[in-house]
Design a protein around this motif. Structure first.
Motif, PDB file in Angstrom:
ATOM      1  N   THR A   1      24.507  44.795  11.074  1.00 57.89           N
ATOM      2  CA  THR A   1      25.900  44.384  10.970  1.00 57.89           C
ATOM      3  C   THR A   1      26.655  44.818  12.213  1.00 57.89           C
ATOM      4  O   THR A   1      26.579  45.981  12.623  1.00 57.89           O
ATOM      5  N   LEU A   2      27.393  43.885  12.808  1.00 57.57           N
ATOM      6  CA  LEU A   2      28.235  44.192  13.959  1.00 57.57           C
ATOM      7  C   LEU A   2      29.671  43.824  13.610  1.00 57.57           C
ATOM      8  O   LEU A   2      29.967  42.694  13.203  1.00 57.57           O
ATOM      9  N   ASP A   3      30.573  44.789  13.768  1.00 56.59           N
ATOM     10  CA  ASP A   3      31.953  44.677  13.304  1.00 56.59           C
ATOM     11  C   ASP A   3      32.883  44.735  14.515  1.00 56.59           C
ATOM     12  O   ASP A   3      32.454  44.963  15.645  1.00 56.59           O
ATOM     13  N   GLY A   4      34.174  44.540  14.266  1.00 52.62           N
ATOM     14  CA  GLY A   4      35.158  44.641  15.339  1.00 52.62           C
ATOM     15  C   GLY A   4      35.036  43.535  16.367  1.00 52.62           C
ATOM     16  O   GLY A   4      35.346  43.741  17.543  1.00 52.62           O
ATOM     17  N   LEU A   5      34.631  42.342  15.935  1.00 45.46           N
ATOM     18  CA  LEU A   5      34.429  41.229  16.861  1.00 45.46           C
ATOM     19  C   LEU A   5      35.665  40.355  17.016  1.00 45.46           C
ATOM     20  O   LEU A   5      35.612  39.302  17.645  1.00 45.46           O
ATOM     21  N   GLY A   6      36.780  40.788  16.419  1.00 50.14           N
ATOM     22  CA  GLY A   6      38.023  40.041  16.536  1.00 50.14           C
ATOM     23  C   GLY A   6      38.706  40.262  17.870  1.00 50.14           C
ATOM     24  O   GLY A   6      38.073  40.645  18.860  1.00 50.14           O
ATOM     25  N   CYS A   7      40.013  40.046  17.897  1.00 52.04           N
ATOM     26  CA  CYS A   7      40.772  40.091  19.143  1.00 52.04           C
ATOM     27  C   CYS A   7      41.329  41.487  19.400  1.00 52.04           C
ATOM     28  O   CYS A   7      41.775  42.154  18.466  1.00 52.04           O
ATOM     29  N   PRO A   8      41.337  41.946  20.645  1.00 55.26           N
ATOM     30  CA  PRO A   8      41.985  43.224  20.956  1.00 55.26           C
ATOM     31  C   PRO A   8      43.490  43.160  20.710  1.00 55.26           C
ATOM     32  O   PRO A   8      44.097  42.087  20.737  1.00 55.26           O
ATOM     33  N   GLY A   9      44.070  44.308  20.500  1.00 53.08           N
ATOM     34  CA  GLY A   9      45.498  44.435  20.255  1.00 53.08           C
ATOM     35  C   GLY A   9      45.783  45.813  19.723  1.00 53.08           C
ATOM     36  O   GLY A   9      45.075  46.775  20.034  1.00 53.08           O
ATOM     37  N   ALA A  10      46.804  45.914  18.871  1.00 51.95           N
ATOM     38  CA  ALA A  10      47.149  47.213  18.292  1.00 51.95           C
ATOM     39  C   ALA A  10      48.155  46.999  17.172  1.00 51.95           C
ATOM     40  O   ALA A  10      48.675  45.897  16.971  1.00 51.95           O
TER      41      ALA A  10
ATOM     42  N   ALA B   1      29.619  51.531  13.432  1.00 50.41           N
ATOM     43  CA  ALA B   1      29.564  52.460  12.295  1.00 50.41           C
ATOM     44  C   ALA B   1      30.972  52.693  11.773  1.00 50.41           C
ATOM     45  O   ALA B   1      31.938  52.665  12.545  1.00 50.41           O
ATOM     46  N   ARG B   2      31.081  52.914  10.475  1.00 53.89           N
ATOM     47  CA  ARG B   2      32.355  53.225   9.833  1.00 53.89           C
ATOM     48  C   ARG B   2      32.122  54.289   8.765  1.00 53.89           C
ATOM     49  O   ARG B   2      31.043  54.389   8.184  1.00 53.89           O
ATOM     50  N   LYS B   3      33.150  55.057   8.484  1.00 54.06           N
ATOM     51  CA  LYS B   3      33.062  56.024   7.396  1.00 54.06           C
ATOM     52  C   LYS B   3      33.060  55.309   6.041  1.00 54.06           C
ATOM     53  O   LYS B   3      33.600  54.214   5.894  1.00 54.06           O
ATOM     54  N   GLY B   4      32.462  55.979   5.062  1.00 48.87           N
ATOM     55  CA  GLY B   4      32.589  55.535   3.694  1.00 48.87           C
ATOM     56  C   GLY B   4      33.957  55.944   3.161  1.00 48.87           C
ATOM     57  O   GLY B   4      34.551  56.928   3.614  1.00 48.87           O
ATOM     58  N   VAL B   5      34.460  55.186   2.187  1.00 48.07           N
ATOM     59  CA  VAL B   5      35.815  55.395   1.677  1.00 48.07           C
ATOM     60  C   VAL B   5      35.791  55.566   0.161  1.00 48.07           C
ATOM     61  O   VAL B   5      35.151  54.789  -0.551  1.00 48.07           O
TER      62      VAL B   5
ATOM     63  N   ARG C   1      34.243  53.951  13.689  1.00 49.42           N
ATOM     64  CA  ARG C   1      35.630  53.897  13.227  1.00 49.42           C
ATOM     65  C   ARG C   1      35.770  54.569  11.865  1.00 49.42           C
ATOM     66  O   ARG C   1      34.912  54.434  10.998  1.00 49.42           O
ATOM     67  N   GLY C   2      36.876  55.289  11.680  1.00 51.96           N
ATOM     68  CA  GLY C   2      37.113  55.982  10.415  1.00 51.96           C
ATOM     69  C   GLY C   2      37.498  55.061   9.275  1.00 51.96           C
ATOM     70  O   GLY C   2      37.232  55.352   8.111  1.00 51.96           O
ATOM     71  N   GLY C   3      38.127  53.938   9.595  1.00 51.55           N
ATOM     72  CA  GLY C   3      38.532  53.003   8.558  1.00 51.55           C
ATOM     73  C   GLY C   3      37.371  52.165   8.066  1.00 51.55           C
ATOM     74  O   GLY C   3      36.439  51.874   8.817  1.00 51.55           O
ATOM     75  N   GLY C   4      37.426  51.754   6.813  1.00 56.45           N
ATOM     76  CA  GLY C   4      36.376  50.922   6.233  1.00 56.45           C
ATOM     77  C   GLY C   4      36.681  49.445   6.373  1.00 56.45           C
ATOM     78  O   GLY C   4      37.803  49.036   6.686  1.00 56.45           O
ATOM     79  N   SER C   5      35.672  48.616   6.154  1.00 54.90           N
ATOM     80  CA  SER C   5      35.831  47.163   6.151  1.00 54.90           C
ATOM     81  C   SER C   5      34.751  46.583   5.249  1.00 54.90           C
ATOM     82  O   SER C   5      33.903  47.304   4.710  1.00 54.90           O
TER      83      SER C   5
ATOM     84  N   ASP D   1      41.012  39.703  -0.593  1.00 58.77           N
ATOM     85  CA  ASP D   1      41.446  40.992  -1.155  1.00 58.77           C
ATOM     86  C   ASP D   1      40.908  42.212  -0.419  1.00 58.77           C
ATOM     87  O   ASP D   1      40.858  43.303  -0.988  1.00 58.77           O
ATOM     88  N   GLU D   2      40.544  42.072   0.859  1.00 57.63           N
ATOM     89  CA  GLU D   2      39.966  43.196   1.585  1.00 57.63           C
ATOM     90  C   GLU D   2      40.935  44.363   1.713  1.00 57.63           C
ATOM     91  O   GLU D   2      40.531  45.531   1.702  1.00 57.63           O
ATOM     92  N   GLU D   3      42.218  44.055   1.855  1.00 51.55           N
ATOM     93  CA  GLU D   3      43.196  45.115   2.113  1.00 51.55           C
ATOM     94  C   GLU D   3      43.376  46.075   0.930  1.00 51.55           C
ATOM     95  O   GLU D   3      43.976  47.136   1.097  1.00 51.55           O
ATOM     96  N   VAL D   4      42.862  45.722  -0.219  1.00 53.94           N
ATOM     97  CA  VAL D   4      42.920  46.640  -1.369  1.00 53.94           C
ATOM     98  C   VAL D   4      41.523  47.040  -1.832  1.00 53.94           C
ATOM     99  O   VAL D   4      41.331  47.468  -2.979  1.00 53.94           O
ATOM    100  N   GLY D   5      40.539  46.908  -0.950  1.00 56.69           N
ATOM    101  CA  GLY D   5      39.199  47.376  -1.279  1.00 56.69           C
ATOM    102  C   GLY D   5      38.219  46.318  -1.734  1.00 56.69           C
ATOM    103  O   GLY D   5      37.135  46.642  -2.205  1.00 56.69           O
TER     104      GLY D   5
END
Length: 374
Positions: free
Chosen positions: A336-345, A178-182, A320-324, A141-145
């Protein structure tokens, strides 16, 4: 170089494609659980100790896979849900176009969650010894917080030495430190309905009041300080000849600091009407705390850079401005280290894709971290 043989990008993509072809909208727990079943069965065969927590409140299950070992573990946390509804594959099919593999949810974040799953399975199958036990947490359920998984993420993160988040890599393969709080809020305006022609002065337009409030929200934006607000969607009114008795909007708030989050939350919840005859009600709260780069996170990033060089990867970093779900772990003070997935867009967009040739290197980076973080 990591001891774990993670295989070729072509083979990883072949298995990942099956994950992408299982549509997993957050709002369909049975669909999310079908993919959770796939991960559970494979990890069970590999020898992981598994715990499955039944879903609630209309969301799917959570799955925890553990390896043996002493001491605080390394937690790897990813989600299986996507923003895409059933039937998206009909108009946005999985397809490989040169260096790009397209499909709903492939970038955000089935590729990353698959890589974490694949690396853990490979470590177990190959009997690789790691300095710390590994915990893989897959959520629905990450996509809804993360309303039903946050407690579990925080529980596991609080016991961990380090947290790794395989959310999508940024431009140039950047990881996230780092990420912004949401914050998420809903504003409702109660007005007084009346006939727009014969009884205009008897009305109090909720839409007019909402317009004043939206302009006021925009005036609260402080880009230099990192405070942004966005009102969308907006609703109100029924017919042109009816002064609207109700209107409303949702509000997205982003902040760089916990103090700003608390101050903005208080300000939003205290908003009052500017139009006679109207009433403003705001509900909501900060949903994800800010994720701030600390010296410990900077050190973790430097460690990851060293492994990235070994496997032939550039590993820039970004805020990054988006949260996770990484926000929850970092706010507990756990490196905590984030963004370790695959590059793309194209996250949440029709051109969503990964650069699939990077899959093996990103898997090797994850394996290297799990093999060396002590």
């Amino acid at each position: 170089m990591p001891q774990t043989d993670v295989g070729r990008s072509e083979d990883l993509l072949n298995e990942l494609s099956a994950w992408v072809r299982v549509e997993t909208p957050t709002t369909d727990p049975a669909a999310v659980n079908r993919l959770m079943d796939v991960a559970q069965a494979e990890l069970a065969r590999a020898g992981a100790t598994l715990t499955r927590i039944p879903g609630r409140d209309g969301f799917g299950d959570n799955l925890i896979a553990r390896t043996a070992g002493e001491g605080a573990p390394i937690l790897v946390a990813g989600h299986l849900d996507t923003v895409w509804s059933h039937g998206t594959l009909d108009s946005m099919p999985y397809v490989v176009n040169g260096t790009k593999a397209h499909g709903p949810g492939i970038y955000d974040m089935k590729a990353g969650s698959f890589l974490a799953f694949h690396v853990l399975r490979s470590i177990l199958r190959q009997n690789i010894t790691t300095p710390r036990p590994i915990v893989l947490l897959l959520t629905p359920d990450e996509e809804v917080g993360s309303p039903t998984s946050r407690w579990l993420i925080e529980q596991e993160a609080a016991q961990a030495a380090t947290v790794l988040i395989p959310e999508p890599a940024g431009a140039g393969g950047a990881c996230v430190t780092a990420r912004k709080g949401v914050g998420r809020f809903t504003m409702r305006v109660e007005g007084r309905g009346s006939h727009a022609g014969s009884a205009f002065e008897d009305g109090a337009s909720a839409i007019v009041e909402l317009s004043h409030q939206v302009i006021g929200l925009h005036r609260m934006v402080d880009v230099e300080r990192g405070i942004t607000l966005n009102a969308a969607p907006i609703w109100g009114g029924s017919r042109p000849n009816v002064i609207s008795p109700e209107a409303g909007c949702e509000i997205d708030l982003r902040v760089n600091s916990a103090a700003d989050g608390a101050a903005m939350e208080e300000k939003l919840l205290g908003l009052t009407a500017k139009t006679a005859g109207c009433r403003v009600i705001v509900e909501g709260r900060m949903n994800r705390p800010p994720y701030t780069e600390t010296p410990a996170i900077s050190g973790l990033y430097a460690h990851a850079q060293g492994i990235a060089q070994q496997v032939g990867l550039a590993l820039p970093k970004q805020h990054r401005g988006g949260g996770s779900d990484g926000n929850f772990a970092a706010a507990l003070g756990v490196p905590t280290l984030d963004g370790l997935g695959c590059p793309g867009a194209g996250a949440h967009a029709s051109h969503e894709h990964i650069l699939w040739g990077h899959l093996a290197q990103r898997a090797a980076l994850m394996a290297g971290l799990l093999e060396t973080l002590a």
